[in-house]
Design a protein around this motif. Structure first.
Motif, PDB file in Angstrom:
ATOM      1  N   THR A  36      87.510 -16.689 -17.534  1.00 28.67           N
ATOM      2  CA  THR A  36      87.820 -15.697 -16.501  1.00 28.67           C
ATOM      3  C   THR A  36      88.046 -16.376 -15.156  1.00 28.67           C
ATOM      4  OG1 THR A  36      86.522 -14.023 -17.661  1.00 28.67           O
ATOM      5  CG2 THR A  36      86.969 -13.627 -15.322  1.00 28.67           C
ATOM      6  N   PHE A  37      87.182 -17.335 -14.827  1.00 30.86           N
ATOM      7  CA  PHE A  37      87.328 -18.074 -13.567  1.00 30.86           C
ATOM      8  C   PHE A  37      88.654 -18.819 -13.518  1.00 30.86           C
ATOM      9  CE2 PHE A  37      86.855 -21.909 -11.003  1.00 30.86           C
ATOM     10  CZ  PHE A  37      86.427 -21.371  -9.800  1.00 30.86           C
ATOM     11  N   VAL A  38      88.995 -19.514 -14.610  1.00 33.12           N
ATOM     12  CA  VAL A  38      90.233 -20.295 -14.661  1.00 33.12           C
ATOM     13  C   VAL A  38      91.446 -19.388 -14.486  1.00 33.12           C
ATOM     14  CG1 VAL A  38      91.692 -21.706 -16.185  1.00 33.12           C
ATOM     15  CG2 VAL A  38      89.249 -22.193 -15.989  1.00 33.12           C
ATOM     16  N   ARG A  39      91.437 -18.232 -15.152  1.00 33.44           N
ATOM     17  CA  ARG A  39      92.567 -17.299 -15.041  1.00 33.44           C
ATOM     18  C   ARG A  39      92.668 -16.698 -13.640  1.00 33.44           C
ATOM     19  NH1 ARG A  39      91.060 -16.054 -20.183  1.00 33.44           N
ATOM     20  NH2 ARG A  39      89.806 -14.276 -19.562  1.00 33.44           N
ATOM     21  N   SER A  40      91.534 -16.439 -13.025  1.00 29.14           N
ATOM     22  CA  SER A  40      91.559 -15.765 -11.719  1.00 29.14           C
ATOM     23  C   SER A  40      91.776 -16.731 -10.555  1.00 29.14           C
ATOM     24  CB  SER A  40      90.262 -14.980 -11.502  1.00 29.14           C
ATOM     25  OG  SER A  40      89.167 -15.864 -11.393  1.00 29.14           O
ATOM     26  N   LYS A  41      91.491 -18.009 -10.732  1.00 30.40           N
ATOM     27  CA  LYS A  41      91.625 -18.980  -9.649  1.00 30.40           C
ATOM     28  C   LYS A  41      92.269 -20.271 -10.169  1.00 30.40           C
ATOM     29  CE  LYS A  41      87.531 -17.240  -7.253  1.00 30.40           C
ATOM     30  NZ  LYS A  41      88.209 -16.125  -6.745  1.00 30.40           N
ATOM     31  N   PRO A  42      93.549 -20.200 -10.559  1.00 29.54           N
ATOM     32  CA  PRO A  42      94.171 -21.376 -11.177  1.00 29.54           C
ATOM     33  C   PRO A  42      94.318 -22.569 -10.230  1.00 29.54           C
ATOM     34  CG  PRO A  42      95.813 -19.665 -10.805  1.00 29.54           C
ATOM     35  CD  PRO A  42      94.466 -19.065 -10.509  1.00 29.54           C
ATOM     36  N   LEU A  43      94.603 -22.334  -8.965  1.00 27.70           N
ATOM     37  CA  LEU A  43      94.758 -23.457  -8.041  1.00 27.70           C
ATOM     38  C   LEU A  43      93.420 -24.135  -7.749  1.00 27.70           C
ATOM     39  CD1 LEU A  43      97.421 -22.079  -5.537  1.00 27.70           C
ATOM     40  CD2 LEU A  43      97.753 -23.659  -7.456  1.00 27.70           C
ATOM     41  N   LEU A  44      92.381 -23.346  -7.558  1.00 28.36           N
ATOM     42  CA  LEU A  44      91.048 -23.922  -7.340  1.00 28.36           C
ATOM     43  C   LEU A  44      90.593 -24.682  -8.582  1.00 28.36           C
ATOM     44  CD1 LEU A  44      88.491 -24.359  -5.689  1.00 28.36           C
ATOM     45  CD2 LEU A  44      87.677 -22.120  -6.494  1.00 28.36           C
ATOM     46  N   THR A  45      90.853 -24.103  -9.750  1.00 32.63           N
ATOM     47  CA  THR A  45      90.493 -24.775 -11.000  1.00 32.63           C
ATOM     48  C   THR A  45      91.239 -26.100 -11.125  1.00 32.63           C
ATOM     49  OG1 THR A  45      90.077 -22.659 -12.079  1.00 32.63           O
ATOM     50  CG2 THR A  45      90.439 -24.554 -13.512  1.00 32.63           C
ATOM     51  N   ALA A  46      92.537 -26.081 -10.851  1.00 35.58           N
ATOM     52  CA  ALA A  46      93.328 -27.309 -10.922  1.00 35.58           C
ATOM     53  C   ALA A  46      92.806 -28.334  -9.923  1.00 35.58           C
ATOM     54  CB  ALA A  46      94.806 -27.009 -10.668  1.00 35.58           C
ATOM     55  N   TRP A  47      92.489 -27.892  -8.712  1.00 35.70           N
ATOM     56  CA  TRP A  47      91.965 -28.809  -7.693  1.00 35.70           C
ATOM     57  C   TRP A  47      90.667 -29.455  -8.170  1.00 35.70           C
ATOM     58  CZ3 TRP A  47      87.836 -30.000  -4.685  1.00 35.70           C
ATOM     59  CH2 TRP A  47      88.058 -30.855  -3.611  1.00 35.70           C
ATOM     60  N   LEU A  48      89.783 -28.655  -8.737  1.00 40.83           N
ATOM     61  CA  LEU A  48      88.512 -29.194  -9.239  1.00 40.83           C
ATOM     62  C   LEU A  48      88.735 -30.193 -10.373  1.00 40.83           C
ATOM     63  CD1 LEU A  48      86.365 -25.937  -9.156  1.00 40.83           C
ATOM     64  CD2 LEU A  48      86.121 -27.940  -7.655  1.00 40.83           C
ATOM     65  N   VAL A  49      89.657 -29.885 -11.278  1.00 41.42           N
ATOM     66  CA  VAL A  49      89.986 -30.812 -12.368  1.00 41.42           C
ATOM     67  C   VAL A  49      90.564 -32.104 -11.805  1.00 41.42           C
ATOM     68  CG1 VAL A  49      91.526 -31.168 -14.351  1.00 41.42           C
ATOM     69  CG2 VAL A  49      90.260 -29.019 -14.124  1.00 41.42           C
ATOM     70  N   PHE A  50      91.509 -31.990 -10.876  1.00 40.96           N
ATOM     71  CA  PHE A  50      92.149 -33.167 -10.289  1.00 40.96           C
ATOM     72  C   PHE A  50      91.139 -34.019  -9.515  1.00 40.96           C
ATOM     73  CE2 PHE A  50      96.456 -30.733  -9.896  1.00 40.96           C
ATOM     74  CZ  PHE A  50      96.662 -30.869 -11.263  1.00 40.96           C
ATOM     75  N   ALA A  51      90.279 -33.374  -8.731  1.00 48.21           N
ATOM     76  CA  ALA A  51      89.293 -34.110  -7.940  1.00 48.21           C
ATOM     77  C   ALA A  51      88.273 -34.803  -8.843  1.00 48.21           C
ATOM     78  CB  ALA A  51      88.592 -33.181  -6.956  1.00 48.21           C
ATOM     79  N   THR A  52      87.866 -34.122  -9.907  1.00 51.46           N
ATOM     80  CA  THR A  52      86.906 -34.719 -10.837  1.00 51.46           C
ATOM     81  C   THR A  52      87.515 -35.915 -11.540  1.00 51.46           C
ATOM     82  OG1 THR A  52      85.831 -32.584 -11.160  1.00 51.46           O
ATOM     83  CG2 THR A  52      85.440 -34.255 -12.852  1.00 51.46           C
ATOM     84  N   TYR A  53      88.745 -35.768 -12.026  1.00 53.12           N
ATOM     85  CA  TYR A  53      89.429 -36.898 -12.660  1.00 53.12           C
ATOM     86  C   TYR A  53      89.574 -38.066 -11.680  1.00 53.12           C
ATOM     87  CZ  TYR A  53      93.017 -40.059 -14.148  1.00 53.12           C
ATOM     88  OH  TYR A  53      93.696 -41.214 -14.428  1.00 53.12           O
TER      89      TYR A  53
END
Length: 182
Positions: free
Chosen positions: A9-26
Protein backbone atom coordinates in the motif's frame (compact mmCIF):
# COMPACT_ATOMS: atom_id res chain seq x y z
CA UNK A 1 -3.45 -5.86 7.83
CA UNK A 2 -0.25 -7.83 7.25
CA UNK A 3 3.12 -6.15 6.94
CA UNK A 4 3.35 -7.21 3.28
CA UNK A 5 0.07 -5.53 2.39
CA UNK A 6 1.09 -2.43 4.39
CA UNK A 7 4.33 -2.18 2.41
CA UNK A 8 2.49 -2.74 -0.88
CA UNK A 9 0.00 0.00 0.00
CA UNK A 10 2.83 2.39 0.88
CA UNK A 11 4.69 1.66 -2.37
CA UNK A 12 1.55 2.22 -4.46
CA UNK A 13 0.61 5.43 -2.65
CA UNK A 14 4.10 6.99 -2.57
CA UNK A 15 6.08 5.73 -5.58
CA UNK A 16 8.59 8.60 -5.68
CA UNK A 17 9.36 8.40 -1.96
CA UNK A 18 9.67 4.62 -2.25
CA UNK A 19 12.02 4.96 -5.22
CA UNK A 20 14.08 7.57 -3.35
CA UNK A 21 14.41 5.27 -0.34
CA UNK A 22 15.43 2.34 -2.57
CA UNK A 23 17.96 4.49 -4.45
CA UNK A 24 19.41 6.00 -1.26
CA UNK A 25 19.69 2.59 0.41
CA UNK A 26 21.42 1.08 -2.62
CA UNK A 27 23.76 4.06 -2.94
CA UNK A 28 24.69 3.93 0.74
CA UNK A 29 25.36 0.20 0.57
CA UNK A 30 27.39 0.49 -2.62
CA UNK A 31 29.47 3.34 -1.20
CA UNK A 32 30.17 1.31 1.95
CA UNK A 33 31.23 -1.65 -0.19
CA UNK A 34 33.65 0.54 -2.14
CA UNK A 35 35.10 2.29 0.92
CA UNK A 36 35.29 -0.70 3.28
CA UNK A 37 35.72 -3.75 1.02
CA UNK A 38 36.64 -3.07 -2.60
CA UNK A 39 39.39 -0.51 -2.09
CA UNK A 40 41.09 -1.65 1.12
CA UNK A 41 40.76 -5.43 0.62
CA UNK A 42 40.17 -6.26 -3.05
CA UNK A 43 42.13 -3.40 -4.67
CA UNK A 44 44.64 -2.16 -2.09
CA UNK A 45 46.90 -0.77 -4.84
CA UNK A 46 44.21 1.80 -5.66
CA UNK A 47 43.47 2.65 -2.03
CA UNK A 48 44.76 6.01 -0.78
CA UNK A 49 43.41 5.39 2.73
CA UNK A 50 40.12 6.56 4.26
CA UNK A 51 38.22 4.67 1.51
CA UNK A 52 39.50 7.03 -1.19
CA UNK A 53 40.86 6.16 -4.63
CA UNK A 54 44.55 7.01 -5.05
CA UNK A 55 45.28 9.72 -7.60
CA UNK A 56 41.70 10.99 -7.44
CA UNK A 57 40.54 14.55 -6.73
CA UNK A 58 38.79 13.17 -3.66
CA UNK A 59 42.12 12.82 -1.85
CA UNK A 60 42.76 16.55 -2.18
CA UNK A 61 39.19 17.47 -1.32
CA UNK A 62 39.45 15.31 1.81
CA UNK A 63 42.62 17.08 2.93
CA UNK A 64 41.07 20.51 2.34
CA UNK A 65 37.80 19.58 4.12
CA UNK A 66 39.63 18.02 7.08
CA UNK A 67 41.82 21.11 7.40
CA UNK A 68 38.80 23.37 7.29
CA UNK A 69 36.96 21.25 9.89
CA UNK A 70 39.98 21.62 12.18
CA UNK A 71 40.00 25.38 11.55
CA UNK A 72 36.28 25.55 12.43
CA UNK A 73 36.98 23.67 15.67
CA UNK A 74 39.77 26.12 16.57
CA UNK A 75 38.42 29.44 15.29
CA UNK A 76 34.67 28.95 14.92
CA UNK A 77 32.43 29.11 11.88
CA UNK A 78 34.14 32.20 10.52
CA UNK A 79 36.84 29.80 9.27
CA UNK A 80 34.33 28.08 6.96
CA UNK A 81 34.17 28.91 3.27
CA UNK A 82 31.89 27.47 0.59
CA UNK A 83 34.73 26.94 -1.87
CA UNK A 84 38.09 26.72 -0.09
CA UNK A 85 40.91 26.86 -2.62
CA UNK A 86 38.18 26.97 -5.29
CA UNK A 87 36.69 23.56 -4.36
CA UNK A 88 33.03 23.64 -3.30
CA UNK A 89 33.03 19.86 -2.74
CA UNK A 90 35.50 20.39 0.12
CA UNK A 91 33.51 23.33 1.45
CA UNK A 92 30.34 21.23 1.58
CA UNK A 93 32.20 18.34 3.24
CA UNK A 94 33.84 20.49 5.93
CA UNK A 95 30.71 21.07 8.09
CA UNK A 96 29.95 17.35 8.02
CA UNK A 97 33.55 16.61 8.98
CA UNK A 98 33.23 19.17 11.77
CA UNK A 99 30.04 17.53 13.10
CA UNK A 100 30.79 13.83 12.49
CA UNK A 101 34.56 13.60 12.27
CA UNK A 102 37.00 14.04 9.41
CA UNK A 103 36.35 10.74 7.69
CA UNK A 104 35.00 10.23 4.14
CA UNK A 105 32.46 7.60 5.27
CA UNK A 106 30.67 10.39 7.16
CA UNK A 107 29.73 11.82 3.73
CA UNK A 108 28.00 8.64 2.54
CA UNK A 109 24.50 9.72 3.67
CA UNK A 110 24.82 13.09 1.89
CA UNK A 111 26.25 11.56 -1.28
CA UNK A 112 23.56 8.86 -1.27
CA UNK A 113 20.81 11.47 -0.78
CA UNK A 114 22.16 13.57 -3.66
CA UNK A 115 22.41 10.49 -5.91
CA UNK A 116 18.92 9.27 -4.96
CA UNK A 117 17.49 12.73 -5.64
CA UNK A 118 19.13 12.69 -9.07
CA UNK A 119 17.49 9.31 -9.68
CA UNK A 120 14.09 10.80 -8.86
CA UNK A 121 14.77 13.67 -11.26
CA UNK A 122 15.64 11.13 -13.98
CA UNK A 123 12.34 9.37 -13.23
CA UNK A 124 10.41 12.61 -13.52
CA UNK A 125 12.17 13.59 -16.75
CA UNK A 126 11.31 10.20 -18.18
CA UNK A 127 7.71 10.52 -17.00
CA UNK A 128 7.48 13.97 -18.60
CA UNK A 129 7.63 12.34 -22.04
CA UNK A 130 4.72 10.04 -21.23
CA UNK A 131 6.59 6.95 -20.00
CA UNK A 132 4.79 4.81 -17.38
CA UNK A 133 6.07 4.87 -13.78
CA UNK A 134 7.54 1.33 -13.89
CA UNK A 135 9.62 2.11 -16.99
CA UNK A 136 10.66 5.47 -15.50
CA UNK A 137 11.81 3.59 -12.38
CA UNK A 138 13.80 1.18 -14.57
CA UNK A 139 15.38 4.12 -16.42
CA UNK A 140 16.39 5.80 -13.18
CA UNK A 141 17.67 2.50 -11.80
CA UNK A 142 20.12 2.30 -14.71
CA UNK A 143 21.39 5.77 -13.72
CA UNK A 144 21.66 4.76 -10.06
CA UNK A 145 23.48 1.43 -10.51
CA UNK A 146 25.77 2.35 -13.41
CA UNK A 147 29.28 1.49 -12.18
CA UNK A 148 30.75 4.93 -12.90
CA UNK A 149 28.22 6.44 -10.50
CA UNK A 150 30.10 4.77 -7.65
CA UNK A 151 32.84 7.31 -8.31
CA UNK A 152 30.68 10.19 -7.11
CA UNK A 153 28.69 8.27 -4.51
CA UNK A 154 31.64 6.68 -2.69
CA UNK A 155 34.10 9.57 -3.02
CA UNK A 156 34.19 13.26 -2.17
CA UNK A 157 33.53 15.07 -5.40
CA UNK A 158 31.63 17.65 -7.33
CA UNK A 159 29.97 15.32 -9.83
CA UNK A 160 26.92 14.43 -7.73
CA UNK A 161 26.16 18.10 -7.10
CA UNK A 162 26.65 18.88 -10.78
CA UNK A 163 24.28 16.15 -11.93
CA UNK A 164 21.52 16.94 -9.43
CA UNK A 165 21.76 20.63 -10.36
CA UNK A 166 21.97 20.13 -14.12
CA UNK A 167 19.19 17.56 -14.31
CA UNK A 168 17.10 19.52 -11.78
CA UNK A 169 17.38 22.59 -14.01
CA UNK A 170 16.43 20.50 -17.04
CA UNK A 171 13.38 19.16 -15.18
CA UNK A 172 12.44 22.69 -14.14
CA UNK A 173 12.64 23.95 -17.72
CA UNK A 174 10.69 20.91 -18.93
CA UNK A 175 7.96 21.60 -16.40
CA UNK A 176 7.90 25.31 -17.27
CA UNK A 177 7.64 24.62 -21.00
CA UNK A 178 4.91 22.07 -20.32
CA UNK A 179 2.82 24.70 -18.52
CA UNK A 180 3.35 27.24 -21.29
CA UNK A 181 2.17 24.79 -23.95
CA UNK A 182 -1.18 24.27 -22.23
Amino acid sequence: MSIESSIATFVRSKPLLTAWLVFATYSSGAACMVQFLVLPILMPGLHAGHGLVAGNDAVGYHAIAAGMADAIRQSGWSAWSLAPQGHAAAGLAAPIYYLLGSSPPSLIPLNAAVHATTGIIVMQLTRSIGVPMKIAFASATIWIVFPSSLQWVAQIGKDGYFFVGMLGALLGWTMLIGTIDR
